[in-house]
Scaffold this motif. Structure first.
Motif, PDB file in Angstrom:
ATOM      1  N   VAL A 102       0.834  -1.184   0.054  1.00 51.38           N
ATOM      2  CA  VAL A 102       0.032  -0.081  -0.072  1.00 51.38           C
ATOM      3  C   VAL A 102       0.872   1.369  -0.052  1.00 51.38           C
ATOM      4  O   VAL A 102       1.674   1.364   0.914  1.00 51.38           O
ATOM      5  N   ARG A 103       0.615   2.228  -0.965  1.00 50.25           N
ATOM      6  CA  ARG A 103       1.550   3.337  -0.883  1.00 50.25           C
ATOM      7  C   ARG A 103       1.387   4.290   0.291  1.00 50.25           C
ATOM      8  O   ARG A 103      -0.354   4.565   0.384  1.00 50.25           O
ATOM      9  N   ASP A 104       2.309   4.583   0.988  1.00 52.90           N
ATOM     10  CA  ASP A 104       2.082   5.490   1.936  1.00 52.90           C
ATOM     11  C   ASP A 104       0.911   5.034   3.125  1.00 52.90           C
ATOM     12  O   ASP A 104       0.279   5.842   3.671  1.00 52.90           O
ATOM     13  N   GLY A 105       1.037   3.659   3.299  1.00 53.66           N
ATOM     14  CA  GLY A 105      -0.072   2.936   4.192  1.00 53.66           C
ATOM     15  C   GLY A 105      -0.169   3.652   5.388  1.00 53.66           C
ATOM     16  O   GLY A 105      -1.112   3.965   5.982  1.00 53.66           O
ATOM     17  N   PHE A 106       1.052   3.944   6.100  1.00 52.45           N
ATOM     18  CA  PHE A 106       1.243   4.473   7.461  1.00 52.45           C
ATOM     19  C   PHE A 106       0.432   5.811   7.615  1.00 52.45           C
ATOM     20  O   PHE A 106      -0.226   5.942   8.483  1.00 52.45           O
ATOM     21  N   GLN A 107       0.832   6.570   6.667  1.00 52.98           N
ATOM     22  CA  GLN A 107       0.324   7.889   6.535  1.00 52.98           C
ATOM     23  C   GLN A 107      -1.183   7.690   6.382  1.00 52.98           C
ATOM     24  O   GLN A 107      -1.968   8.683   7.037  1.00 52.98           O
ATOM     25  N   THR A 108      -1.904   6.861   5.643  1.00 50.50           N
ATOM     26  CA  THR A 108      -3.279   6.688   5.345  1.00 50.50           C
ATOM     27  C   THR A 108      -3.806   6.380   6.795  1.00 50.50           C
ATOM     28  O   THR A 108      -4.894   6.912   7.267  1.00 50.50           O
ATOM     29  N   TYR A 109      -3.137   5.688   7.531  1.00 41.82           N
ATOM     30  CA  TYR A 109      -3.763   5.011   8.704  1.00 41.82           C
ATOM     31  C   TYR A 109      -3.560   6.010   9.788  1.00 41.82           C
ATOM     32  O   TYR A 109      -4.625   6.490  10.562  1.00 41.82           O
ATOM     33  N   GLU A 110      -2.631   6.891   9.822  1.00 43.91           N
ATOM     34  CA  GLU A 110      -2.498   8.079  10.792  1.00 43.91           C
ATOM     35  C   GLU A 110      -3.571   9.156  10.495  1.00 43.91           C
ATOM     36  O   GLU A 110      -4.174   9.703  11.347  1.00 43.91           O
ATOM     37  N   HIS A 111      -3.710   9.232   9.195  1.00 41.16           N
ATOM     38  CA  HIS A 111      -4.960  10.093   8.777  1.00 41.16           C
ATOM     39  C   HIS A 111      -6.211   9.674   9.269  1.00 41.16           C
ATOM     40  O   HIS A 111      -7.241  10.188   9.843  1.00 41.16           O
ATOM     41  N   HIS A 112      -6.548   8.337   9.053  1.00 42.61           N
ATOM     42  CA  HIS A 112      -7.690   7.776   9.474  1.00 42.61           C
ATOM     43  C   HIS A 112      -7.899   7.949  11.099  1.00 42.61           C
ATOM     44  O   HIS A 112      -8.892   8.446  11.678  1.00 42.61           O
ATOM     45  N   LEU A 113      -6.512   7.884  11.990  1.00 41.05           N
ATOM     46  CA  LEU A 113      -6.863   8.056  13.354  1.00 41.05           C
ATOM     47  C   LEU A 113      -7.185   9.213  13.573  1.00 41.05           C
ATOM     48  O   LEU A 113      -7.907   9.624  14.604  1.00 41.05           O
ATOM     49  N   ALA A 114      -6.536  10.307  13.106  1.00 38.60           N
ATOM     50  CA  ALA A 114      -6.814  11.786  13.271  1.00 38.60           C
ATOM     51  C   ALA A 114      -8.425  12.057  12.901  1.00 38.60           C
ATOM     52  O   ALA A 114      -8.893  12.877  13.674  1.00 38.60           O
TER      53      ALA A 114
END
Length: 122
Positions: free
Chosen positions: A97-109
């Motif tokens: 997944v491209r930039d998956g960790f950033q997507t996850y952090e955005h989801h958390l926010a």
């Protein structure tokens, strides 16, 4: 999410025994139309690897936001003479997944009161 897929494959001695003109004709008749059919949903770049790897001769780097379209593209390739007549053998598939960790952090926010520990229990 954007998925990156590395698809390894090997062009067999049967393929290499064909004259280059026939290989080009078969690629134009069978492979290019499949990728064109899905080009609005799956992008592809192709790389030769035989000079650098003994495990496979080539690989493709695909990107998509639609895993269904990717799956159908692979099924369509399997229906071509290149695969069913043994000219090309599919190998390992690597999915990320491209930039998956950033997507996850955005989801958390965007989800008030959610913490990574809470997500792990869900």
């Amino acid at each position: 999410m954007t998925y990156g897929i590395v698809l390894t494959y090997t062009l067999t001695p049967r393929w290499l025994a064909l004259p280059r003109e026939e290989r080009n004709r078969m690629r134009a008749a069978h492979i290019e139309p499949v990728f064109a059919r899905y080009a609005d949903r799956v992008t592809a770049r192709f790389f030769d690897a035989e000079a650098f790897s003994g495990r496979f001769s080539d690989f493709a780097v695909l990107e998509t936001e639609d895993l269904g379209a990717y799956y159908f593209l692979i099924e369509a390739l399997r229906d071509t003479p290149l695969i069913h007549d043994g000219h090309l053998v599919l190998g390992e598939v690597i999915l990320g997944v491209r930039d998956g960790f950033q997507t996850y952090e955005h989801h958390l926010a965007q989800t008030p009161g959610t913490t990574p520990a809470m997500e792990a229990r869900a």
